[in-house]
Design a protein around this motif. Structure first.
Motif, PDB file in Angstrom:
ATOM      1  N   TYR A 211      10.402 -25.655 -24.705  1.00 16.37           N
ATOM      2  CA  TYR A 211      10.712 -27.039 -24.369  1.00 16.37           C
ATOM      3  C   TYR A 211       9.537 -27.914 -24.801  1.00 16.37           C
TER       4      TYR A 211
ATOM      5  N   SER B  68      14.164 -25.718 -14.198  1.00 20.13           N
ATOM      6  CA  SER B  68      14.532 -27.123 -14.103  1.00 20.13           C
ATOM      7  C   SER B  68      15.888 -27.092 -13.403  1.00 20.13           C
TER       8      SER B  68
ATOM      9  N   GLY C 279      15.268 -32.039 -10.459  1.00 22.87           N
ATOM     10  CA  GLY C 279      14.488 -31.206  -9.547  1.00 22.87           C
ATOM     11  C   GLY C 279      13.936 -29.990 -10.263  1.00 22.87           C
TER      12      GLY C 279
HETATM   13  C1  LIG Z   1      14.755 -29.711 -18.893  1.00 17.69           C
HETATM   14  C2  LIG Z   1      13.823 -28.602 -19.038  1.00 17.69           C
HETATM   15  C3  LIG Z   1      12.537 -28.643 -18.473  1.00 17.69           C
HETATM   16  C4  LIG Z   1      12.027 -29.862 -17.749  1.00 17.69           C
HETATM   17  O1  LIG Z   1      12.705 -30.090 -16.557  1.00 17.69           O
HETATM   18  P1  LIG Z   1      12.910 -31.546 -15.905  1.00 17.69           P
HETATM   19  O2  LIG Z   1      13.736 -31.256 -14.700  1.00 17.69           O
HETATM   20  O3  LIG Z   1      13.594 -32.402 -16.930  1.00 17.69           O
HETATM   21  O4  LIG Z   1      11.558 -32.077 -15.594  1.00 17.69           O
HETATM   22  C5  LIG Z   1      11.734 -27.529 -18.617  1.00 17.69           C
HETATM   23  N1  LIG Z   1      12.151 -26.435 -19.272  1.00 17.69           N
HETATM   24  C6  LIG Z   1      13.370 -26.352 -19.847  1.00 17.69           C
HETATM   25  C7  LIG Z   1      13.769 -25.120 -20.563  1.00 17.69           C
HETATM   26  C8  LIG Z   1      14.248 -27.433 -19.749  1.00 17.69           C
HETATM   27  O5  LIG Z   1      15.451 -27.360 -20.317  1.00 17.69           O
END
Ligand SMILES: *Cc1c(COP(=O)(O)O)cnc(C)c1O
Length: 370
Positions: free
Chosen positions: A97, A191, A204
């Motif tokens: 990510y 996430s 969250g």
């Molecule tokens: C969306 C995502 C995140 C970040 O999460 P948020 O809830 O948007 O802060 C981290 N890792 C992965 C693999 C994600 O898809």
């Protein structure tokens, strides 16, 4: 008890005759004049019934000793990475990510925590990268957006032999498809914005600990101080999502496999990445460590960037939008979203396969591919 039963029933939690849990919005609770304890809680930043119930449910679903929730997935990763001593190094898988990589580059560097991007699918590279400074190995499996499947057990074995911890971002699989703690990971992060919430309407994050109660206690205190707590309403929504997680992920996985098979043999598609596709390099590992293939796949178009954008613009059911794990199907040209920080191939489209009927999704994709 089995997974779906544990998703619905949390040990020790009763709602005083109510079948559905209530949402507790009070930020503060009565105490005696000298702070004598009169209620279970004191102030919402220190704890709340909805948050506690969600954390108990998460620990039970992941088979961990404890879970801590945060206001977002990124707040969760920031808390874990930020807990490392200055001078330590994090090894991060090359496909991940993009905000995680930017966090490591832009924020953690200033705190004396360094990171190195490596190909964790390559055992030699991992062995060479490990050093006494390595405190944590961090990866997603499957990863974003190339859907790399990494062998959790093998990486954990190497890491532990070198005194390093292993953290898995399990967002794409969800605990319904994969249980990293049972394979030796020290921490699993989610996430909860994605499959756990499941309806694209709540933000969250969560971190579940296999046995590191010392770090859990430290992070719990730090969360009270730094304040990145989940709102009670969001905890309630995510708890509600978790009750149907397994049914949803089973259907997401069933739809995704049908689409992946069609895409894999389509002449306009150079490559289709999906864990349960026999032709995928991670297939054997995926079969070993995943109960379901999940709803995420990506395709690399034979016609390059232009073809990818053309296909994305022709889709009707798949909506162009970021995020994933909701009931609706989404498509995204990751290179455009990630901008200058991107290392996603520019012919790649990421698909979050929703819960629509598979025939309608197949028709939409076939028409868009032309
Ligand atoms: C969306 C995502 C995140 C970040 O999460 P948020 O809830 O948007 O802060 C981290 N890792 C992965 C693999 C994600 O898809």
């Amino acid at each position: 008890m089995k997974f779906p039963t544990r998703a619905i029933h949390v040990p020790g939690i009763r709602h005083e005759g109510h079948i559905a849990p209530s949402i507790h919005l009070s930020t503060t609770f009565e105490h005696g004049p000298a702070n004598e304890k009169l209620a279970d809680y004191e102030y919402v930043r220190y704890g709340n019934a909805n948050i506690n119930e969600l954390e108990a449910r998460l620990a039970s679903l992941e088979g961990g000793v404890e879970a801590i929730t945060y206001a977002s997935g990124m707040a969760t990763i920031t808390a874990l990475f930020g807990s490392l001593p200055s001078g330590s190094e994090i090894l991060i898988h090359r496909d991940c990510y993009f905000d995680t990589r930017i966090l490591a580059e832009d924020v953690l560097k200033d705190r004396g925590i360094s990171h190195r991007v490596v190909d964790l699918a390559d055992r030699d590279q991992l062995e060479q990268a490990l050093s006494p400074a390595t405190a944590l190995i961090w990866f997603e499996t499957p990863s974003n957006p190339r859907i790399d499947v990494l062998d959790i057990e093998a990486i954990a074995e190497l890491a532990h032999a070198n005194g390093a911890k292993v953290g898995v971002d399990g967002t794409f699989a969800s605990p319904a498809a994969q249980q990293p703690l049972s394979l030796g990971a020290d921490y699993v992060m989610h996430s909860m914005t994605k499959y756990m919430g499941g309806h694209s309407d709540v933000l969250g994050g969560a971190l579940v600990f296999r046995d590191d109660t010392e770090l859990a206690a430290k992070l719990r205190t730090q969360r009270s101080l730094t304040g990145a707590v989940l709102s009670p309403f969001n905890a309630w929504l995510i708890g509600r999502g978790l009750m149907t997680l397994e049914c949803r992920v089973e259907k997401h996985s069933e739809n995704a496999l049908v689409l992946a098979r069609m895409l894999d043999s389509h002449p306009a598609v150079e490559r289709c990445n999906y864990p349960f596709l026999e032709s995928s390099p991670g297939y054997a590992t995926a079969r070993k460590q995943m109960r379901l293939g999940g709803g995420m796949l990506s395709i690399e178009l034979a016609g390059g960037r232009d073809a990818a954008l053309r296909v994305a613009s022709r889709m009707r059911l798949f909506v162009n939008a970021t995020s994933l794990g909701g009931v609706e199907s989404l498509v995204e040209h990751r290179a455009s979203i990630e901008g200058e920080h991107s290392n996603a191939p520019d012919n790649l489209l990421r698909l979050s396969v929703g819960l629509e009927h598979k025939d309608d999704l197949l028709a939409d994709l076939s028409a868009a591919l032309g």
